[in-house]
Structures are given as structure tokens and as C-alpha cells.
Design an enzyme around this catalytic site. Structure first.
Site: not given
Ligand code: NAD
Length: 491
Positions: A177, A252, A286, A385
Site C-alpha cells: 500500500k 520505521e 526520517c 520531527e
């Protein structure tokens, strides 16, 4: 560009006929539509993957056979690399040279796991020593089963490869997906595996929204393992959902990665690596170098040079020659970055470079390379983040202070150290609580090396032989080999 889902080796319209717009983030124009898959399509895809695993024999192929498919897929990616790179720019916004790099890495990932698949023929069954010589014990490594792979938008085809290549190498089948705003190259992967004559149902690609297609995949009882890259919020939801039927998971989930510059560092080198670390891919990485800690003696010099270089970066449409920073992936991401920078200033941070949408563009989700200083330690900008071209720079005095600051985060994906003192580099890299530590560099990523985080940055490791482990079960097979009767219950 594809307009259908790839399920059971065939192109098919989504059951509910829904579509999603594809927007070029550099122009804000709708350039295409992709299918909006839902739970019904996931059902078909999981059934196909289940049949390919349980009945059609994909897990019983030899590693050499699976390796041959993976090598063919890599070859076809390389043959189409320019088309794929350009699609990536249209979909994600990144500069073309970066997209070309990603596509090369994606092909390299398939080649690497082809090699590991081939090795499995010699290593997937091993005898182990046990303490009773009346028995012989073997350990077999077998495929986990049907995988649900859910990926983000920052490296579309590369993230697909990080999931698909090791899963297929291990003998798993997979339903992928892709992220709803960057599905074009994932759909091209469907065309590639079709040309490679991968058996039907081994790889299925269902585009659609996270809350619909993604959620249906996560909660599907016939999926054995979930492999996810994306936000911590969704990662946590997936972990909770997986717990209901004990699905295997690997996650992750990003980070707030520090880079520590000591007084003895090569300052020009450090500036170069910081720029790469936070402005590559518009900072939507990331492991982005989002917190820079600089020792007192070189703080002013480094900050001055960083500001000078950040201001020189050429922004623009990723397809234009010479562009180093493209638009952010979406309006939503741009709004999130604008809000994060405004909030940082409200919290007391100083804006020393960038911080705005550049005036020269009337359209596109562009945002200037941005540097913040004096960022309070308890502020959102320091702790969370931002996922954009925004770096927080802070001074420190002692090594232990730097380590405390670096480790004071709920994340632990990556960290970097800049020093010419090798002893210190070893000491600091051992003390950093992160899954990846770079010394005198930042962000180089190798298919052979483990990738993943400590703490809330995730669970498990991708890439290298660790990436293959994600998709393997371990089975003990013990045989009674003595000629004597066992003689325990039956006398
Ligand atoms: P996200 O976590 O919402 O989406 C990642 C993937 O998960 C997409 O394919 C999405 O469709 C899917 N998804 C969303 N909700 C789901 C659900 N309920 N069930 C199953 N699948 C679901 O990330 P995003 O909205 O694309 O980005 C938000 C933030 O995530 C970013 O600002 C950034 O901080 C972070 N992010 C991290 C990474 C990374 O590499 N770790 C990548 C992209 C985004």
C-alpha cells in the site's frame, strides 16, 4: 502512467471505482488520477497473496529461482530509470538528480536481495549441536507468509524496494500500500514485475487512503506480518492493531537526529554534511540532521558558514537543471512546516535563515532552507520531527553536555559526530542511543548495512541481512536417531 490496481498479476479497477488526484507539488496542478482502493480491493489482494503463498508454491521455489526474478526486476528498473526518476519528481517534487539516485538505489536493493535469496539455498537448513546425541536437531528458516507493506511518500520507489525485495527473497508474498500522494512509481513496479513474469499474486499493489486501504490491510486476519514506514502516530496504531492477532511487525518511524560538531572538526566538511543532512529531499527524511550541536570554539564560525551556504541554495521545480531544493510533497506538509517554524519563534527560537515561502514562486509548495537558533529544549521544534528543510542549531561546552543533549529525545534513529579525534569518535558513537551513527559524515545509506532505530524510532532493522530476517521464521526440526527404544513412558 497507470490508472488501475495491480492484483493477482492483473490490472484491475477498484471495486468502488474511486479515484485520487495526483498533484505535482511544484505546480499545484492535477496531473493524473490513481485508483482509490478500499477494503474490498485489499480483500482481493490478500486472497491472491494467500493463494500464491499457500497453494501456488512461491515459498517452495529455490532461492536461486527467486533471485533470478529479483535480478530481472532490477534490470527492468534500470532500463526504465529515467522515466521512473521523472515520475518521482512529478509526484514527490524532489530534484531530478536525487530521484535518479533513488531509482539506482532501488535497483541495487533488488540486486542485493537477489544475492541473499541465492545464499538461502545453502543456509536455510542447518544442523545445530545439542546436548543429547540420541537426537539430531536442524534449524530451518522459512518465509513468514503474507506481508502487508505500507510505505511513506518521501522515497516512493525506494521504500517500496526496501519492503518488496527482502520479502520476495525470503519467499513471502506481499500486498503493498503506497502513500496516497506518491503512488505512481509503485504502480510502475506492478508493470515491471508483470514483465518479469513474477507469478500471479506474489506482489499485489493497492493504492488508496491510509484510513481505508491501509487500515483494511493492517487489520486483515490473513496477513501474517506488517512492515511499515511512516509517522510514529500511525506506527503506534498499527502496533496496537497487530497485537490483536499477534502479527509480526517491523516499524520505521522517523527521528530527531543530532549531529555533534566538536572544536577540532573540519568545519567546511561539517557544513557540507549538515546541508546534505537537512536540505536533501527538502528535509523530508526520517534520519534528517534536524538538531546540530556545536562546541563553543567553532559555533560562530560554523553558524556563519551554514547561513551563507543555506542562502545560496537554488529552489525550483525539480525537473529544472541546477535546482537543489524542490517543493515539499504536499500542501498539508507545507502547512505543517510553516506552523512548526511559527511555533518555534513563539517559543523563543531565533530565525537566522529562511523561514518563509519564497516570494519568487506564485505556485508550488516551496519553503526556504531554514535555520533556527536559541531553540528552547522543551519546545516542539527541538523535540518533534518537522519533516522539512528546518534545522535547529545549538551550542555546547563539554562532551558530556553534548551527549546529554543528543540523547535527550524520545527518538533514536540516527546521530552523527564530527571530530578528528578517533578515540573521542569511538567513545561518543558508543554512548549515542541511536540505531545508526555516522562519523565525519551524515546520511550515507548502504543496502548492506542495518537501518532502523532505538526508542520510538521503530522496531526491527531493514536492509542488509537484518532486512531479510524480518521476513523469516525459525523452525526447529528434531529427529530421534538412536536405535534404542526411548523407554520413558512405555516400559
Ligand atoms: P503517515 O504515517 O500518515 O503515512 C504513512 C503511510 O501510512 C501512508 O501509506 C499512509 O497511507 C499510511 N497510513 C496512514 N494511516 C493509516 C492507517 N490508519 N492504517 C494503515 N496505514 C495508514 O505519514 P504522513 O501523513 O504521510 O506523514 C506525516 C508525518 O509522518 C510526516 O510529517 C513525518 O513527520 C512522518 N513521516 C515519517 C517518515 C519516515 O520515513 N519515517 C516518512 C513520511 C512521513
Amino acid at each position: 502512467m497507470r490508472t488501475q490496481l495491480f492484483i493477482d498479476g492483473r490490472w484491475t479497477d477498484p471495486v468502488n471505482k474511486g479515484q485520487l488526484d495526483v498533484i505535482n507539488p511544484a505546480t499545484e496542478q492535477v496531473i493524473h488520477v490513481i485508483p482509490k482502493g478500499t477494503a474490498e480491493d485489499i480483500e482481493l489482494a490478500v486472497s491472491a497473496a494467500r493463494r500464491a503463498f499457500d497453494k501456488d508454491g512461491w515459498p517452495n521455489t529455490t532461492g536461486a529461482q527467486r533471485g533470478a526474478y529479483l535480478r530481472r526486476i532490477a534490470e527492468l528498473i534500470r532500463e526504465r530509470s529515467e522515466m521512473l526518476a521523472r515520475l518521482e519528481v512529478l509526484d514527490n517534487g524532489k530534484p531530478l538528480p536525487e530521484a535518479r539516485w533513488d531509482i539506482g538505489d532501488a535497483a541495487g536493493c533488488f540486486e542485493y536481495y537477489a544475492g541473499l535469496a541465492e545464499q538461502l539455498d545453502d543456509t536455510s537448513v542447518v544442523d545445530i549441536a545439542i546436548s543429547d546425541d540420541r537426537f539430531r536437531t536442524r534449524v530451518r528458516r522459512e518465509a513468514v507468509g503474507v506481508v502487508g507493506g505500507i510505505i511513506p511518500w518521501n522515497y516512493p520507489l525506494l521504500m517500496a524496494s526496501w519492503k518488496v525485495a527482502p520479502a520476495l527473497a525470503a519467499g513471502c508474498t506481499i500486498v503493498l500500500k503506497p502513500a496516497e500522494n506518491t503512488s505512481l512509481t509503485a504502480l510502475e513496479l506492478g508493470a515491471i514485475v508483470q514483465e518479469a513474469e513474477l507469478p500471479a499474486g506474489v506482489l499485489n499493489i493497492v493504492t488508496g487512503l491510509g484510513a481505508e486501504a491501509g487500515q483494511a490491510l493492517v487489520s486483515h486476519p490473513q496477513v501474517d506480518k506488517l512492515a511499515f514506514t511512516g509517522s510514529g502516530r500511525i506506527g503506534s496504531q498499527i502496533m496496537a492493531e497487530a497485537a490483536k492477532d499477534i502479527k509480526r511487525i517491523s516499524l520505521e518511524l522517523g527521528g530527531k537526529s543530532p549531529l555533534i560538531v566538536f572544536d577540532d572538526a573540519d568545519i567546511e566538511g561539517a557544513v557540507e554534511w549538515i546541508m546534505f543532512g537537512i536540505f536533501w529531499n527538502q528535509g523530508q527524511v526520517c534520519s534528517a540532521t534536524s538538531r546540530v550541536l556545536v562546541q563553543d570554539g567553532v559555533y560562530d564560525k560554523l553558524l556563519t558558514r551554514l547561513i551563507e551556504e543555506a542562502k545560496k541554495i537554488t529552489l525550483g521545480d525539480g525537473l529544472k537543471e541546477g535546482v537543489l531544493l524542490g517543493p515539499l510533497v504536499s500542501k498539508q506538509q507545507l502547512d505543517q512546516v510553516i506552523a512548526a517554524v511559527a511555533r518555534a519563534q513563539e517559543d523563543g527560537a531565533q530565525l537566522v535563515a529562511g523561514g518563509h515561502r519564497p516570494g519568487e514562486f506564485s505556485q508550488g509548495y516551496f519553503f526556504q532552507p531554514t535555520i533556527l537558533t536559541e531553540v528552547p529544549l522543551d519546545s516542539h521544534a527541538w523535540k518533534e520531527e518537522i519533516f522539512g528543510p528546518v534545522v535547529c542549531v545549538r551550542r555546547f561546552t563539554t562532551e558530556s553536555e553534548a551527549l546529554t543533549l543528543a540523547n535527550d529525545s524520545r527518538f533514536g534513529l540516527a546521530a552523527a559526530v564530527m571530530t578528528q579525534d578517533n578515540v573521542r569518535a569511538d567513545r561518543v558513537s558508543a554512548a549515542l542511543r541511536a540505531g545508526i551513527v555516522w562519523i565525519n559524515c551524515s546520511q550515507p545509506t548502504f543496502t548492506e548495512a542495518p537501518w532502523g532505530g532505538y526508542k520510538q524510532s521503530g522496531i526491527g532493522r531493514e536492509l542488509g541481512k537484518w532486512g531479510l530476517e524480518n521476513y523469516l521464521e525459525t523452525k526447529q526440526v528434531t529427529t530421534y536417531i538412536s536405535r534404542d527404544p526411548w523407554g520413558w513412558y512405555i516400559k
